[in-house]
Design an enzyme around this catalytic site. Structure first.
Site, PDB file in Angstrom:
ATOM      1  N   ARG A 236       0.836  -1.209   0.000  1.00 28.96           N
ATOM      2  CA  ARG A 236       0.000   0.000   0.000  1.00 28.96           C
ATOM      3  C   ARG A 236       0.870   1.258   0.000  1.00 28.96           C
ATOM      4  NH1 ARG A 236      -1.998  -3.666  -0.768  1.00 28.96           N
ATOM      5  NH2 ARG A 236      -3.714  -4.788   0.204  1.00 28.96           N
ATOM      6  N   ARG A 252      -0.862  -8.037   7.183  1.00 35.75           N
ATOM      7  CA  ARG A 252      -2.004  -8.767   6.622  1.00 35.75           C
ATOM      8  C   ARG A 252      -2.204  -8.456   5.141  1.00 35.75           C
ATOM      9  NH1 ARG A 252      -5.691  -4.696   8.705  1.00 35.75           N
ATOM     10  NH2 ARG A 252      -5.654  -5.574  10.796  1.00 35.75           N
ATOM     11  N   ASP A 253      -2.041  -7.180   4.799  1.00 40.76           N
ATOM     12  CA  ASP A 253      -2.256  -6.794   3.402  1.00 40.76           C
ATOM     13  C   ASP A 253      -1.316  -7.579   2.497  1.00 40.76           C
ATOM     14  OD1 ASP A 253      -4.086  -4.917   4.231  1.00 40.76           O
ATOM     15  OD2 ASP A 253      -2.638  -3.274   4.264  1.00 40.76           O
ATOM     16  N   ASP A 385      -9.858  -2.612  10.257  1.00 39.17           N
ATOM     17  CA  ASP A 385      -9.029  -1.666  11.016  1.00 39.17           C
ATOM     18  C   ASP A 385      -9.835  -0.860  12.019  1.00 39.17           C
ATOM     19  OD1 ASP A 385      -6.594  -2.174   9.862  1.00 39.17           O
ATOM     20  OD2 ASP A 385      -6.905  -0.756   8.219  1.00 39.17           O
ATOM     21  N   GLU A 529     -15.560   1.535   6.181  1.00 37.45           N
ATOM     22  CA  GLU A 529     -15.979   0.463   7.082  1.00 37.45           C
ATOM     23  C   GLU A 529     -17.334   0.741   7.730  1.00 37.45           C
ATOM     24  OE1 GLU A 529     -12.865   1.578   6.890  1.00 37.45           O
ATOM     25  OE2 GLU A 529     -11.389  -0.012   7.276  1.00 37.45           O
ATOM     26  N   GLN A 582     -10.629   0.737  -3.181  1.00 40.43           N
ATOM     27  CA  GLN A 582     -10.765   0.198  -1.827  1.00 40.43           C
ATOM     28  C   GLN A 582     -12.228   0.056  -1.416  1.00 40.43           C
ATOM     29  OE1 GLN A 582     -10.598   2.664   1.632  1.00 40.43           O
ATOM     30  NE2 GLN A 582      -8.825   1.553   2.428  1.00 40.43           N
TER      31      GLN A 582
HETATM   32  O1  IFM Z   1      -7.878  -4.819   6.275  1.00 40.82           O
HETATM   33  C1  IFM Z   1      -7.719  -3.452   6.203  1.00 40.82           C
HETATM   34  C2  IFM Z   1      -6.418  -3.209   5.498  1.00 40.82           C
HETATM   35  O2  IFM Z   1      -5.367  -3.781   6.220  1.00 40.82           O
HETATM   36  C3  IFM Z   1      -6.157  -1.746   5.323  1.00 40.82           C
HETATM   37  N1  IFM Z   1      -7.247  -1.125   4.646  1.00 40.82           N
HETATM   38  C4  IFM Z   1      -8.539  -1.323   5.255  1.00 40.82           C
HETATM   39  C5  IFM Z   1      -8.849  -2.788   5.467  1.00 40.82           C
HETATM   40  C6  IFM Z   1     -10.181  -2.917   6.204  1.00 40.82           C
HETATM   41  O3  IFM Z   1     -10.196  -2.187   7.390  1.00 40.82           O
END
Ligand code: IFM
Length: 694
Positions: A236, A252-253, A385, A529, A582
């Site tokens: 990212r 995680r990404d 997040d 989110e 996103q």
């Molecule tokens: O999972 C996250 C990611 O790590 C970063 N962007 C937002 C996603 C969801 O919150």
């Protein structure tokens, strides 16, 4: 880029040659009129004054006073901190030299000063030197530099001239040699471009589909695949809108991004898997941020105040290391490289062990961080997040991931005949199963989790956020949901949170009933989110519907959120119709359907996996590959060309009677297989595979 204006046709091809670090603008200008034409053609690039672009925006009292430009034969040279290294080195800084060069034509005038280039009372619409045909030969000393070069072109009717502008950052002699290497500009640019195209085709040709859906073909064969490579490479951290200042990989990404290229380049993927395993802390967790120059062995961790200060990441996340399980599994299944499980890899903060032990340690981390009901604690965040569930609160999403991780580890433990660990799994996995079944299933949905005080999040009775997408899709992906639960939960998703542009991450949005750890309240309803159509989970719901055999629904979700299906909705979607963003604003927003934050998103990999494993049904395992498409019932036939473990599969799927999933027979090179599974031992170098679905 093409343009036709007043009898002049111009074309510019912009590219970065394969494996190189400079950019080429290959220009062709043609006189389409029937009279001789004399033109001045100018190229312009605006240099930043500092390499660090944030500094360049906010620290002008410094950055405006560190550059100057020179002109040298066919190049504008921009020097940054020119005095450094001539005698002294300050603060470890290096002098930098950038160039804007012209190859294949003579420079007629130049400019290295932005203000001079644009000209007083002029703008980018009519730079003074472009208007007059003479760039004025001015250079900057302090203030803003630029690179501008003009050339005079005489064109007979029908004649074409070709040349190239080159941008890059190189030491002086290297830059000069580079520009010289473009002397035969036509041949050089053609060869470079062909090499670039050939390399992309080589990568993408490892998996190609030909289905009745032009949108599906274009995304899976080209654009989604390309975006997967972009996120794989950059995570990212290469975009102004997305963490432009981040100096590393989010755990995680990055581990998720790897999944998107495994079916195309498994050996490229495994390099990054090794790297990410080496960024696992020796307590089993993933480092929340893995800096680009990370060296395993003595890294700090969220337990060290210094590291926290340096990275800004104060605590472990609940899910980071759990993403390793599907990623490692997918790599081994695609490549057949079962030895990988025994490869020894270091830990971030000391020690080393096999991949198998790394995975066991990830299980230990979750087991050592259980919440109120003995399910994994939500900690600083899970995938979401915006969910702070803390040390005692619990996330069902993580619990499903954890359950799934145990299934994967069970397969590896069985292969290794690790009876002791199998006995351990036999004890802990059913306990987790019972907790999820007894405490988290509510009538027609799985709840999202528990707060630290035990209050349920995502109950059907809640006035807001009563339905969450990820627990429903992951209940299916993890294999935990019963058939009846899967049917009900997936139907609830469609009924309650689906929209014409995809499925909302939850709904209704929080406005008045959020809890303390629900950071999404910060966003407007229908955004990100907070009830937005988060794009990444679209891939998981496509996969879940496919696993449940619902091909029509899986494809419906693909089309709702697919960039390629937005060609005629560009004014609503706003983003490029070939690239995932996103998130998309949900139905609670007055701009429902508007998408944001393009290119660097985990959506690339989740949607790719949802389509390849789910809709196309390519499900390799350690010993071979299952072919289990889940398709729209009106696809009567489609083909897949797939490379698999050094062999090639030409797969034809026949579906004359319109099934959504299931099969009647599977043959490989004319031989009938048992079920819809091809053991690797049945594969020749070239294989004709025919799956009859109905
Ligand atoms: O999972 C996250 C990611 O790590 C970063 N962007 C937002 C996603 C969801 O919150």
């Amino acid at each position: 880029m093409l343009a036709d204006y007043s009898g002049i046709h111009s074309e510019v091809l912009y590219y970065v040659p394969y494996g190189k670090t400079h950019e080429v603008w290959n220009v062709k200008v043609t006189n389409t009129s029937d009279v001789k034409r004399s033109l001045t053609v100018s190229g312009y690039c605006e240099f930043t004054n500092e390499n660090n672009y944030e500094q360049d925006q906010v620290n002008l009292q410094y950055t405006l006073f560190i550059t100057r430009t020179y002109f040298d034969k066919n190049r504008i040279k921009q020097c940054i901190n020119e005095n450094v290294n001539k005698g002294a080195t300050i603060n470890g800084a290096d002098a930098k030299l950038r160039m804007f060069a012209l190859a294949g034509a003579e420079v007629s005038s130049y400019c290295g000063d932005k203000e001079e280039f644009v000209g007083r009372y002029h703008s980018y619409a009519n730079p003074v030197g472009v208007e007059s045909g003479d760039l004025g030969n001015k250079l900057n000393y302090n203030l803003n530099s630029c690179g501008a070069l003009a050339t005079k072109v005489e064109l007979a009717p029908g004649e074409t001239k070709e040349f190239a502008f080159i941008v890059g950052m190189k030491p002086d002699a290297e830059a000069a040699a580079l520009v010289d290497s473009y002397a035969d500009v036509t041949a050089k640019c053609k060869a470079e471009y062909e090499e670039l195209v050939a390399n992309w085709h080589k990568k993408l040709n490892h998996f190609q589909v030909n289905t009745p859906s032009a949108e599906f073909n274009s995304m899976i064969n080209t654009w989604n695949a390309y975006q997967c490579f972009m996120t794989f490479i950059w995570s990212r951290a290469a975009s102004l809108t997305y963490c432009g200042q981040r100096n590393g990989y989010g755990y995680r990404d990055t581990v998720q991004d790897i999944q998107g290229i495994i079916h195309l380049e498994p050996e490229m993927a495994v390099e990054k898997i090794r790297f990410m395993l080496s960024a696992q802390v020796n307590n089993g967790a993933g480092l929340p941020l893995v800096v680009f120059d990370f060296v395993p062995g003595n890294s700090g961790t969220p337990d060290d105040p210094e590291w926290v200060k340096m990275t800004g990441h104060p605590a472990y996340r609940a899910d980071d290391a759990l993403w390793l399980f599907p990623t490692v599994y997918k790599y081994i299944a695609e490549s057949g490289n079962t030895d990988f499980i025994d490869e020894v890899i270091p830990y971030a903060n000391g020690g080393e062990n096999t991949v198998y032990e790394h995975l066991k340690l990830a299980i230990d981390f979750s087991m050592n961080h259980l919440g109120l009901h003995n399910m994994p604690a939500g900690l600083h965040a899970d995938w979401n997040d915006c969910l702070r569930l803390g040390k005692k609160g619990e996330s069902t999403f993580v619990a499903f991931q954890f359950y799934y991780a145990m299934n994967i580890l069970r397969e590896f433990a069985t292969k290794k005949n690790d009876t002791e660990y199998l006995a351990y799994l036999d004890k802990v996995q059913p306990e987790l199963y019972d907790n999820l079944q007894n405490l988290c299933w509510e009538d027609d949905r799985f709840i999202r989790g528990f707060m630290e005080n035990g209050t349920v999040i995502g109950s059907k009775k809640d006035p807001e956020a009563s339905m969450w997408l990820n627990p429903q899709s992951w209940a299916v992906i993890s294999g935990l949901a019963t058939k009846e639960q899967a049917e009900k939960a997936l139907e609830s998703v469609h009924r309650e949170i689906n929209s014409p542009y995809g499925v909302c991450v939850m709904g209704p949005s929080y406005v008045e009933h959020a809890f303390d750890g629900a950071l999404m309240l910060l966003f407007n309803p229908g955004t990100k989110e907070n009830g937005g159509i988060f794009s990444q989970p679209q891939g998981w719901i496509i996969l879940a519907e496919s696993l449940a055999g619902h091909g029509n629904r899986a494809f419906e979700y693909f089309m709702e959120s697919s960039p390629a299906a937005m060609n005629d909705k560009a004014e609503i979607r706003k983003l490029e119709p070939y690239c995932h963003g996103q998130f998309t604003e949900g139905p609670e927003s007055p701009f429902a359907g508007r998408s944001h934050v393009h290119w660097l998103t985990g959506t690339a990999s989740t949607v790719m996996v949802g389509c390849v494993e789910g809709i196309c049904g390519m499900r390799p395992d350690v010993n071979g590959i299952k072919i289990a498409p889940s398709i729209p019932s009106d696809w009567k036939e489609f083909t897949i060309s797939k490379d698999f473990r050094g062999k090639h599969l030409s797969i034809k799927v026949e579906n004359p009677n319109g099934a959504e999933s299931g099969y009647v027979s599977l043959t490989v090179n004319g031989k009938l297989m048992e079920g819809n599974y091809i053991p690797e031992t049945e594969l020749a170098d070239e294989n004709d595979v025919v799956l009859k679905m109905s």
